[in-house]
Design an enzyme around this catalytic site. Sequence first.
Site, PDB file in Angstrom:
ATOM      1  N   TYR A  33       0.825  -1.197   0.000  1.00  0.00           N
ATOM      2  CA  TYR A  33       0.000   0.000   0.000  1.00  0.00           C
ATOM      3  C   TYR A  33       0.866   1.256   0.000  1.00  0.00           C
ATOM      4  O   TYR A  33       2.083   1.175   0.195  1.00  0.00           O
ATOM      5  CB  TYR A  33      -0.982  -0.003   1.172  1.00  0.00           C
ATOM      6  CG  TYR A  33      -0.403   0.351   2.528  1.00  0.00           C
ATOM      7  CD1 TYR A  33       0.496  -0.490   3.174  1.00  0.00           C
ATOM      8  CD2 TYR A  33      -0.760   1.535   3.169  1.00  0.00           C
ATOM      9  CE1 TYR A  33       1.015  -0.154   4.415  1.00  0.00           C
ATOM     10  CE2 TYR A  33      -0.257   1.876   4.420  1.00  0.00           C
ATOM     11  CZ  TYR A  33       0.633   1.026   5.030  1.00  0.00           C
ATOM     12  OH  TYR A  33       1.146   1.355   6.256  1.00  0.00           O
ATOM     13  N   ARG A  52       8.183   4.289  -4.650  1.00  0.00           N
ATOM     14  CA  ARG A  52       8.288   3.274  -3.586  1.00  0.00           C
ATOM     15  C   ARG A  52       7.295   2.140  -3.835  1.00  0.00           C
ATOM     16  O   ARG A  52       7.591   0.975  -3.539  1.00  0.00           O
ATOM     17  CB  ARG A  52       8.060   3.899  -2.206  1.00  0.00           C
ATOM     18  CG  ARG A  52       8.295   2.881  -1.080  1.00  0.00           C
ATOM     19  CD  ARG A  52       8.239   3.507   0.297  1.00  0.00           C
ATOM     20  NE  ARG A  52       6.944   4.094   0.576  1.00  0.00           N
ATOM     21  CZ  ARG A  52       6.677   4.846   1.638  1.00  0.00           C
ATOM     22  NH1 ARG A  52       7.625   5.095   2.530  1.00  0.00           N
ATOM     23  NH2 ARG A  52       5.477   5.346   1.818  1.00  0.00           N
ATOM     24  N   ARG A 101      -7.598 -20.958  -2.737  1.00  0.00           N
ATOM     25  CA  ARG A 101      -6.589 -20.597  -1.733  1.00  0.00           C
ATOM     26  C   ARG A 101      -5.373 -21.493  -1.925  1.00  0.00           C
ATOM     27  O   ARG A 101      -5.492 -22.726  -1.887  1.00  0.00           O
ATOM     28  CB  ARG A 101      -7.165 -20.795  -0.332  1.00  0.00           C
ATOM     29  CG  ARG A 101      -6.245 -20.320   0.779  1.00  0.00           C
ATOM     30  CD  ARG A 101      -6.832 -20.655   2.145  1.00  0.00           C
ATOM     31  NE  ARG A 101      -6.036 -20.098   3.236  1.00  0.00           N
ATOM     32  CZ  ARG A 101      -4.894 -20.617   3.673  1.00  0.00           C
ATOM     33  NH1 ARG A 101      -4.406 -21.708   3.123  1.00  0.00           N
ATOM     34  NH2 ARG A 101      -4.243 -20.049   4.679  1.00  0.00           N
ATOM     35  N   LYS A 149       6.481  -2.039   1.878  1.00  0.00           N
ATOM     36  CA  LYS A 149       5.305  -1.457   2.536  1.00  0.00           C
ATOM     37  C   LYS A 149       4.100  -2.379   2.341  1.00  0.00           C
ATOM     38  O   LYS A 149       3.239  -2.139   1.486  1.00  0.00           O
ATOM     39  CB  LYS A 149       5.042  -0.045   1.989  1.00  0.00           C
ATOM     40  CG  LYS A 149       4.104   0.769   2.863  1.00  0.00           C
ATOM     41  CD  LYS A 149       4.164   2.225   2.482  1.00  0.00           C
ATOM     42  CE  LYS A 149       3.075   3.050   3.138  1.00  0.00           C
ATOM     43  NZ  LYS A 149       3.127   3.083   4.598  1.00  0.00           N
ATOM     44  N   GLU A 181      11.670   2.135  14.558  1.00  0.00           N
ATOM     45  CA  GLU A 181      10.839   3.253  14.105  1.00  0.00           C
ATOM     46  C   GLU A 181       9.552   3.291  14.926  1.00  0.00           C
ATOM     47  O   GLU A 181       9.336   2.454  15.800  1.00  0.00           O
ATOM     48  CB  GLU A 181      10.528   3.141  12.608  1.00  0.00           C
ATOM     49  CG  GLU A 181       9.851   1.834  12.224  1.00  0.00           C
ATOM     50  CD  GLU A 181       9.746   1.624  10.715  1.00  0.00           C
ATOM     51  OE1 GLU A 181       9.674   2.606   9.955  1.00  0.00           O
ATOM     52  OE2 GLU A 181       9.708   0.442  10.308  1.00  0.00           O
TER      53      GLU A 181
HETATM   54  N1  PMP Z   1       7.503   3.726   9.070  1.00  0.00           N
HETATM   55  C1  PMP Z   1       6.349   3.041   9.089  1.00  0.00           C
HETATM   56  C2  PMP Z   1       6.310   1.719   9.774  1.00  0.00           C
HETATM   57  C3  PMP Z   1       5.199   3.574   8.487  1.00  0.00           C
HETATM   58  O1  PMP Z   1       4.034   2.878   8.507  1.00  0.00           O
HETATM   59  C4  PMP Z   1       5.263   4.856   7.899  1.00  0.00           C
HETATM   60  C5  PMP Z   1       4.046   5.497   7.291  1.00  0.00           C
HETATM   61  N2  PMP Z   1       3.449   4.762   6.282  1.00  0.00           N
HETATM   62  C6  PMP Z   1       6.488   5.539   7.895  1.00  0.00           C
HETATM   63  C7  PMP Z   1       7.587   4.936   8.491  1.00  0.00           C
HETATM   64  C8  PMP Z   1       6.644   6.884   7.264  1.00  0.00           C
HETATM   65  O2  PMP Z   1       6.710   6.783   5.858  1.00  0.00           O
HETATM   66  P1  PMP Z   1       6.216   7.977   4.920  1.00  0.00           P
HETATM   67  O3  PMP Z   1       7.009   9.183   5.314  1.00  0.00           O
HETATM   68  O4  PMP Z   1       6.544   7.516   3.556  1.00  0.00           O
HETATM   69  O5  PMP Z   1       4.751   8.140   5.170  1.00  0.00           O
END
Ligand code: PMP
Length: 285
Positions: A33, A52, A101, A149, A181
């Site tokens: 996403y 990305r 599945r 992502k 993070e």
């Molecule tokens: N780390 C994680 C785990 C996230 O979910 C996000 C936001 N989607 C970010 C960092 C920040 O990424 P961005 O600046 O591209 O939104």
Amino acid sequence: MSRIVYLNGEYLPEADAHVSIFDRGFLFADAVYEVTSVLGGKLIAFDGHAVRLQRSVDELGMNYKVDMDELLDIHRQLVERNSLEEGMIYLQLTRGNPGDRDFVYPAQDTTPTLVLFTQTANLLNNPKINTGMKVITVEDQRWARRDIKTTQLLFPSMAKMMAKAAGVDDAWMFEDGAITEGSSNNAYIVKDGKIITRHLGNEILHGITRAAVLKFAKSAQMEVEERAFTVEEAKNADEAFITSASTFVMPVVEVDGQALGDGKPGSVAARLREIYLDESLKQAI
Ligand code: PMP
């Protein structure tokens, strides 16, 4: 008011948009996403998110080629059809519905499922800018490819619930004693004027906002160090902040109950937020 959403080439009222129960996004979280923010009806950092998306798709061997013009048109149509002034556009792309599945990836001719929807939010006047956020630290229990992502967001959801139960705003995750993070954002501390944030790798999402903010910080002669920092360093920082597409730059004033500096939003975060918003609005499309 019902939204108009996008599903595989069609614009539909949200109640009429249906995805199969055999979709791999539903069965396996086999999906990626992106989230792009909208300010004044314009897209912030669209190109970065599209690039990305292609990277996530390629890392997972999904059968999808990002067409920048087409994707931009869909984003713009959604802004227009929903009269979106301020908020986010979510893009969800799954490996599609192979009809059964099966753990094994389906044949490459299976059509991926592409969904985009809007969400209204007050991004510029987020009240947390004035108070700052409080965070707790929790062990990072996500999978090891956080640079992709994917929609596997169960652990981040659990971490947010732990934060909520602790009466704070968010959770910062750690691994081997070092912060990776935030639950949905990149994490930074400031010590003796230096901005410290974890280096890129498989352990964190390569934030689009992170890249822009670090670039602006460097061109404003601010000192930046990209390295892992410990939970202890975070608790003893002068100030801290997070970045993401929907929060831009947001101050953090407390880590695990310990106030940072004077316990108020810091000046580095405030300056970076201002530069980031100025520059991003200039480049919004
Ligand atoms: N780390 C994680 C785990 C996230 O979910 C996000 C936001 N989607 C970010 C960092 C920040 O990424 P961005 O600046 O591209 O939104």
